[in-house]
Design an enzyme around this catalytic site. Structure first.
Site, mmCIF file in Angstrom:
data_model
loop_
_atom_site.group_PDB
_atom_site.id
_atom_site.type_symbol
_atom_site.label_atom_id
_atom_site.label_comp_id
_atom_site.label_asym_id
_atom_site.label_seq_id
_atom_site.Cartn_x
_atom_site.Cartn_y
_atom_site.Cartn_z
ATOM 1 N N LYS A 208 4.478 -5.941 8.950
ATOM 2 C CA LYS A 208 4.001 -4.628 8.410
ATOM 3 C C LYS A 208 5.188 -3.825 8.270
ATOM 4 C CE LYS A 208 0.297 -1.385 8.152
ATOM 5 N NZ LYS A 208 -1.090 -1.129 8.756
ATOM 6 N N ALA B 174 0.803 -1.271 -0.178
ATOM 7 C CA ALA B 174 0.169 0.155 0.100
ATOM 8 C C ALA B 174 0.903 1.154 0.131
ATOM 9 C CB ALA B 174 -0.909 0.029 1.146
ATOM 10 N N SER B 175 0.257 2.451 0.115
ATOM 11 C CA SER B 175 0.980 3.838 -0.203
ATOM 12 C C SER B 175 1.891 3.957 1.200
ATOM 13 C CB SER B 175 0.275 4.734 -0.153
ATOM 14 O OG SER B 175 -0.979 4.876 0.938
ATOM 15 N N GLN C 42 4.305 -1.862 3.481
ATOM 16 C CA GLN C 42 4.102 -3.385 2.646
ATOM 17 C C GLN C 42 4.129 -4.339 3.558
ATOM 18 O OE1 GLN C 42 6.504 -3.065 -1.029
ATOM 19 N NE2 GLN C 42 7.393 -5.175 -0.569
ATOM 20 N N VAL C 43 3.397 -5.393 3.427
ATOM 21 C CA VAL C 43 3.270 -6.414 4.246
ATOM 22 C C VAL C 43 3.833 -7.873 3.788
ATOM 23 C CG1 VAL C 43 1.546 -7.832 5.520
ATOM 24 C CG2 VAL C 43 1.301 -5.488 5.239
ATOM 25 N N ASP D 63 -12.450 1.072 9.036
ATOM 26 C CA ASP D 63 -12.696 0.919 7.587
ATOM 27 C C ASP D 63 -12.699 -0.731 7.665
ATOM 28 O OD1 ASP D 63 -12.013 1.322 4.880
ATOM 29 O OD2 ASP D 63 -10.052 0.827 4.815
#
Length: 534
Positions: free
Chosen positions: A132, A113-114, A117-118, A267
């Site tokens: 993460k 993601a912005s 990173q996972v 979310d």
């Protein structure tokens, strides 16, 4: 050295600003910014702006709903970082080579993601975990981008077709604070632990466990939860899961988070809800909302008022959620709330849509210019997201019905017969005492009327508006008369030989023409500005 670094930053800043302006020019923002165009612009500007767009989608109290809906569809995946870069960040955060802590680290990311990173990994103890890892330099990059977008926001505000619909300057600072919190992984670790403690008594709910000894503000090490996304209905049904039960339990737990815990997942899209070993796993608590006891009580009052069709109580609850920016037109607010509740009361309870209801209430807040805390709008957006998730995995589940049932159970649990009797007796005593004063007050009123001293004051927003409008017209008339007087006087003075002269006219006449012109110019500008405000 410091001067060189400063020059480098300035050079990078100018280069990035040119890049931003070129993107804006390519999309012809002077021709208007529609929701789909705004999303395309943010995607072209890179991960920083994609993240900002996702946060903007949660603020429907500040941004029109059609923009929020489009922004919520922004892609979440971005190009992954090279694995060598990830290993470098891990070594920096752990203070030792990663192989000293982990038996294995999967080079393929589970997601990118912005901000982070996972990756999946295995501890030396054999426990599977998820890493993460924050993108290196992302905070500095985003800080620079935020400063630049605030400079460029003037161009966006002047774009044709948007007017004052989007207050970019007003929301950037708040979004930056939210993003900074999300970049602090200690915050997310706190969220996970708080969520776990709130749900530990619920046998069918779980969330990742945090490994504090390996985590830092840029690295979060969590237990790995293997499962299936809640929207993969075919796979879940093949394994024997009942999707109706899953949907009801997910909705019930979400209602508990709101009405009891005062701490909720902000979310809840399908990617953050997984089914693992018969449990609903809530993932990614980087974005979470908090509700104080005060706002929980107001929310209960509002739901109860809707069900009872009590417009007076709903209006009081509605105003308690926020702070009016201007004096409230109470008559219009009553009418709007009555129309809104009436529209939903005519529906069958099972078909009511909590998402549409929340959107309508947010629109009403904007119409009456009532500002609300960010956690309230975050709650509204999360409820809309949750209902969307339920529609995908279990369409028969009605979010509003479960919410009201849960609230009724809470109210029944909190009901204290002794306390209610004391309140009722106190109200009866107060009413009786006031009723004894009525004859004396009525006698005073009749005496005042008989002596001709009665006076009734009526005030309405329409009357105040008319007075203000009349005042502006009178001021314009006075300015027009003054300008005419100065010009006529100056014209008469031009027939005299008063000296000195300016442009072949007496200086007094010249001054009079100038003053008259200033009055007329002021009058024209004020009229144009008033018309734009309307």
């Amino acid at each position: 050295m410091k001067q060189e670094e400063k020059n480098t930053k300035e050079h990078n800043s100018k280069g990035r600003l040119r890049e931003i302006l070129s993107v804006l020019k390519r999309y012809h923002i002077t021709q208007g910014i529609q929701p789909d165009k705004l999303c395309a612009i943010l995607e072209d500007l890179g991960p920083t702006y994609v993240k900002l767009g996702q946060i903007m989608s949660m603020r429907s109290d500040m941004i029109p709903e059609k923009y929020c809906k489009q922004l919520s569809r922004l892609r979440t995946d971005v190009k992954p970082l090279p694995f060598d870069v990830i290993l470098g960040v891990l070594e920096q955060e752990l203070g030792e080579p990663p192989e000293q802590v982990f038996l294995q680290i999967d080079s393929r990311p589970l997601g990118s993601a912005s901000i982070a990173q996972v990756h999946k990994a295995v501890l030396k103890t054999g426990e599977p975990v998820v890493l993460k890892v924050q993108r290196p330099g992302i905070k500095e990059t985003m800080a620079q981008d935020i400063a630049l977008i605030k400079k460029a926001s003037g161009l966006l505000n002047f774009a044709a077709g948007t007017g004052d619909l989007i207050d970019f300057r007003g929301i950037i600072d708040e979004m930056w604070e939210t993003t900074k919190e999300e970049m602090d992984f200690f915050k997310e670790a706190d969220h996970l632990e708080l969520f776990y403690n709130n749900q530990k008594e619920i046998s069918y709910i779980t969330c990742p466990k945090v490994y504090r000894e390996y985590s830092s503000c840029r690295l979060l090490v969590m237990s790995y939860i293997d499962g299936i996304q809640i929207d993969q209905t075919a796979s879940l049904e093949e394994l024997g899961y009942d999707m109706l039960e899953i949907g009801e339990k997910a909705a019930e737990n979400f209602c508990k988070q709101i009405l009891e815990d005062g701490f909720f997942h902000a979310d809840p899209h399908p990617g953050n809800l997984w089914i693992s070993d018969g449990k609903i796993a809530w993932l990614d608590l980087g974005m979470a909302g908090h509700l104080s006891d005060h706002y929980k009580a107001i929310l209960k009052r509002a739901i109860s008022a809707i069900l009872k069709n009590d417009i007076y109580e709903l209006k009081n609850a509605f105003l308690s959620f926020g702070t009016p920016k201007h004096k409230i037109n109470h008559a219009q607010l009553y009418t709007d709330l009555d129309d809104l509740v009436g529209r939903y009361m005519n529906m069958d309870f099972g078909t009511m849509n909590v998402g549409e209801l929340m959107e309508d209430f947010l629109d009403l807040l904007k119409t009456h210019e009532i500002s609300v805390p960010s956690d309230i709008t975050l709650l509204a957006r999360s409820m809309i997201t949750m209902e969307g998730t339920l529609k995908i995995c279990s369409p028969k589940v009605n979010m509003l019905q479960i919410l009201t049932t849960h609230m009724s159970a809470i109210m029944a649990k909190e009901f204290d017969i002794k306390k209610e009797l004391r309140h009722s007796l106190r109200d009866i005593y107060s009413s009786s005492k006031k009723s004894l004063e009525i004859p004396a007050q009525l006698s005073d009123l009749l005496n005042i009327t008989k002596n001709g001293q009665i006076r009734i004051n009526l005030e309405s927003s329409e009357t105040r508006g008319l007075k203000e409008e009349m005042g502006h017209h009178i001021n314009h008339l006075i300015l027009t008369v003054l300008a005419a007087v100065f010009w006529c006087s100056s014209a008469i003075l031009c027939l005299t030989d008063i000296s000195p002269q300016i442009f072949h006219m007496p200086w007094l006449a010249f001054a009079g023409f100038c003053l008259g012109g200033i009055f007329m110019l002021y009058l024209l500008i004020s009229m144009i500005l008033r018309r734009k405000k309307k």
